[in-house]
Scaffold this motif. Structure first.
Motif, mmCIF file in Angstrom:
data_model
loop_
_atom_site.group_PDB
_atom_site.id
_atom_site.type_symbol
_atom_site.label_atom_id
_atom_site.label_comp_id
_atom_site.label_asym_id
_atom_site.label_seq_id
_atom_site.Cartn_x
_atom_site.Cartn_y
_atom_site.Cartn_z
ATOM 1 N N ASP A 57 -19.818 -39.536 -26.690
ATOM 2 C CA ASP A 57 -18.526 -39.016 -27.144
ATOM 3 C C ASP A 57 -17.595 -38.757 -25.965
ATOM 4 O O ASP A 57 -16.404 -39.070 -26.024
ATOM 5 C CB ASP A 57 -18.726 -37.721 -27.942
ATOM 6 C CG ASP A 57 -19.409 -37.963 -29.276
ATOM 7 O OD1 ASP A 57 -19.371 -39.115 -29.759
ATOM 8 O OD2 ASP A 57 -19.984 -37.010 -29.819
ATOM 9 N N VAL A 58 -18.144 -38.172 -24.903
ATOM 10 C CA VAL A 58 -17.323 -37.887 -23.725
ATOM 11 C C VAL A 58 -16.866 -39.189 -23.075
ATOM 12 O O VAL A 58 -15.718 -39.311 -22.634
ATOM 13 C CB VAL A 58 -18.102 -37.021 -22.717
ATOM 14 C CG1 VAL A 58 -17.311 -36.840 -21.431
ATOM 15 C CG2 VAL A 58 -18.414 -35.654 -23.329
ATOM 16 N N ALA A 59 -17.745 -40.178 -23.033
ATOM 17 C CA ALA A 59 -17.367 -41.478 -22.478
ATOM 18 C C ALA A 59 -16.237 -42.110 -23.280
ATOM 19 O O ALA A 59 -15.314 -42.707 -22.703
ATOM 20 C CB ALA A 59 -18.580 -42.414 -22.453
ATOM 21 N N SER A 60 -16.291 -41.973 -24.593
ATOM 22 C CA SER A 60 -15.212 -42.519 -25.429
ATOM 23 C C SER A 60 -13.876 -41.860 -25.098
ATOM 24 O O SER A 60 -12.851 -42.543 -24.975
ATOM 25 C CB SER A 60 -15.542 -42.313 -26.910
ATOM 26 O OG SER A 60 -16.686 -43.054 -27.282
ATOM 27 N N ILE A 87 -12.252 -39.450 -13.869
ATOM 28 C CA ILE A 87 -11.751 -39.171 -15.219
ATOM 29 C C ILE A 87 -12.892 -38.707 -16.124
ATOM 30 O O ILE A 87 -12.761 -37.727 -16.873
ATOM 31 C CB ILE A 87 -11.069 -40.422 -15.801
ATOM 32 C CG1 ILE A 87 -9.758 -40.698 -15.044
ATOM 33 C CG2 ILE A 87 -10.806 -40.258 -17.303
ATOM 34 C CD1 ILE A 87 -9.081 -42.001 -15.432
ATOM 35 N N ALA A 88 -14.028 -39.405 -16.049
ATOM 36 C CA ALA A 88 -15.166 -39.035 -16.888
ATOM 37 C C ALA A 88 -15.655 -37.630 -16.559
ATOM 38 O O ALA A 88 -16.010 -36.854 -17.458
ATOM 39 C CB ALA A 88 -16.298 -40.045 -16.702
ATOM 40 N N ARG A 89 -15.672 -37.281 -15.284
ATOM 41 C CA ARG A 89 -16.120 -35.943 -14.890
ATOM 42 C C ARG A 89 -15.177 -34.876 -15.443
ATOM 43 O O ARG A 89 -15.626 -33.824 -15.931
ATOM 44 C CB ARG A 89 -16.205 -35.838 -13.367
ATOM 45 C CG ARG A 89 -16.742 -34.491 -12.896
ATOM 46 C CD ARG A 89 -16.975 -34.480 -11.393
ATOM 47 N NE ARG A 89 -17.743 -33.306 -11.019
ATOM 48 C CZ ARG A 89 -17.201 -32.155 -10.601
ATOM 49 N NH1 ARG A 89 -15.880 -32.051 -10.509
ATOM 50 N NH2 ARG A 89 -17.968 -31.131 -10.282
ATOM 51 N N HIS A 90 -13.879 -35.112 -15.375
ATOM 52 C CA HIS A 90 -12.923 -34.147 -15.922
ATOM 53 C C HIS A 90 -13.135 -33.955 -17.425
ATOM 54 O O HIS A 90 -13.101 -32.832 -17.934
ATOM 55 C CB HIS A 90 -11.496 -34.609 -15.660
ATOM 56 C CG HIS A 90 -11.101 -34.505 -14.219
ATOM 57 N ND1 HIS A 90 -10.007 -35.153 -13.700
ATOM 58 C CD2 HIS A 90 -11.657 -33.839 -13.178
ATOM 59 C CE1 HIS A 90 -9.909 -34.888 -12.402
ATOM 60 N NE2 HIS A 90 -10.897 -34.086 -12.077
ATOM 61 N N ARG A 91 -13.355 -35.063 -18.136
ATOM 62 C CA ARG A 91 -13.591 -34.961 -19.581
ATOM 63 C C ARG A 91 -14.904 -34.226 -19.859
ATOM 64 O O ARG A 91 -15.006 -33.461 -20.816
ATOM 65 C CB ARG A 91 -13.624 -36.350 -20.210
ATOM 66 C CG ARG A 91 -12.331 -37.123 -20.104
ATOM 67 C CD ARG A 91 -11.208 -36.592 -21.010
ATOM 68 N NE ARG A 91 -10.702 -35.287 -20.569
ATOM 69 C CZ ARG A 91 -9.885 -35.116 -19.544
ATOM 70 N NH1 ARG A 91 -9.490 -36.152 -18.831
ATOM 71 N NH2 ARG A 91 -9.449 -33.908 -19.212
ATOM 72 N N ALA A 92 -15.922 -34.460 -19.023
ATOM 73 C CA ALA A 92 -17.204 -33.784 -19.208
ATOM 74 C C ALA A 92 -17.062 -32.284 -18.989
ATOM 75 O O ALA A 92 -17.606 -31.474 -19.760
ATOM 76 C CB ALA A 92 -18.247 -34.366 -18.253
ATOM 77 N N LEU A 93 -16.341 -31.887 -17.950
ATOM 78 C CA LEU A 93 -16.161 -30.463 -17.684
ATOM 79 C C LEU A 93 -15.323 -29.806 -18.775
ATOM 80 O O LEU A 93 -15.576 -28.655 -19.152
ATOM 81 C CB LEU A 93 -15.521 -30.269 -16.310
ATOM 82 C CG LEU A 93 -16.387 -30.719 -15.127
ATOM 83 C CD1 LEU A 93 -15.650 -30.498 -13.818
ATOM 84 C CD2 LEU A 93 -17.732 -30.015 -15.113
ATOM 85 N N ASP A 94 -14.328 -30.533 -19.283
ATOM 86 C CA ASP A 94 -13.556 -30.015 -20.419
ATOM 87 C C ASP A 94 -14.477 -29.795 -21.618
ATOM 88 O O ASP A 94 -14.370 -28.784 -22.327
ATOM 89 C CB ASP A 94 -12.445 -30.997 -20.814
ATOM 90 C CG ASP A 94 -11.298 -31.000 -19.824
ATOM 91 O OD1 ASP A 94 -11.208 -30.068 -19.000
ATOM 92 O OD2 ASP A 94 -10.483 -31.946 -19.877
ATOM 93 N N HIS A 95 -15.366 -30.737 -21.847
ATOM 94 C CA HIS A 95 -16.304 -30.642 -22.956
ATOM 95 C C HIS A 95 -17.205 -29.420 -22.800
ATOM 96 O O HIS A 95 -17.420 -28.662 -23.755
ATOM 97 C CB HIS A 95 -17.143 -31.920 -23.015
ATOM 98 C CG HIS A 95 -18.188 -31.922 -24.080
ATOM 99 N ND1 HIS A 95 -17.902 -32.144 -25.410
ATOM 100 C CD2 HIS A 95 -19.539 -31.720 -24.015
ATOM 101 C CE1 HIS A 95 -19.021 -32.074 -26.123
ATOM 102 N NE2 HIS A 95 -20.031 -31.819 -25.297
#
Length: 205
Positions: A57-60, A87-95
């Motif tokens: 989901d985070v990758a998407s 970008i993926a790391r930022h989305r992961a931390l947001d998650h």
């Protein structure tokens, strides 16, 4: 050679990736699909080490942002891997923040560190990291070590590029990667893991 005399960890498909990204920036959807196929496996492995079962989901979410901002990217294939990892790391931390889960953190010591020999610990441990079991072991490392190993090994970034993703000094990332790999080598039963004499790292490592 990368910064600090470190060899660049270019991947076999980086040239193809660079061409695909350039074409995708011109609107070639098939080229974007090529870039996705090259980058996604490493990116997904990295995210599994951060958010576990929510990695897909985070990758998407990350790829939606990557597609949206593709025109802003400047660089080659290796640079694209670093940019997408950021970008993926930022989305992961947001998650994780949404889940009110804080990533584990550890203090990184940057002096009097044991660095590996030229081959044994890194190469032999890394040969086994393609297995799901090994990725589970990576996820169990302290946070700084896990991310450093994943960026260096799974995503394939060199030390300076991984440091840019993490917002840390290259020497700190190299230290974390070595400590994580040494622990993994022991857990995986890799022979030939030795503690060389201590060598002091500067900030440019």
């Amino acid at each position: 050679m990368g910064q600090g005399g470190e060899p660049r960890r270019a991947r076999p498909y980086d040239a193809e990736l660079g061409v695909a990204v350039a074409r995708a920036q011109e609107g070639d959807e098939a080229a974007f699909a090529v870039a996705y196929r090259i980058v996604q496996p490493g990116l997904l492995g990295y995210l599994r080490g951060i958010v576990g079962d929510d990695a897909e989901d985070v990758a998407s979410d990350a790829w939606l942002e990557i597609a949206r901002d593709l025109g802003r990217f400047r660089g080659d294939g290796e640079g694209f891997r670093g940019w997408t990892a950021t970008i993926a790391r930022h989305r992961a931390l947001d998650h994780l923040r949404r889940l009110r889960v804080r990533p584990r953190g550890t203090t990184i010591e940057q002096d009097a560190l044991d660095l590996p020999g030229g081959h044994s610990t890194h190469d032999e441990a890394l040969e086994t990291l393609s297995t799901a079991y090994a990725l589970e072991l990576v996820a169990g490392l302290p946070r700084d070590q896990a991310e450093a190993v994943l960026l260096r090994v799974v995503v394939g970034l060199d030390g300076p590029a991984a440091a840019r993703v993490l917002g840390k000094r290259p020497g700190a990332v190299r230290t974390s990667a070595h400590r994580g790999l040494r622990r993994l080598a022991r857990q995986l039963g890799v022979t030939g893991v030795t503690d060389e004499g201590p060598r002091t790292l500067g900030d440019s490592g």
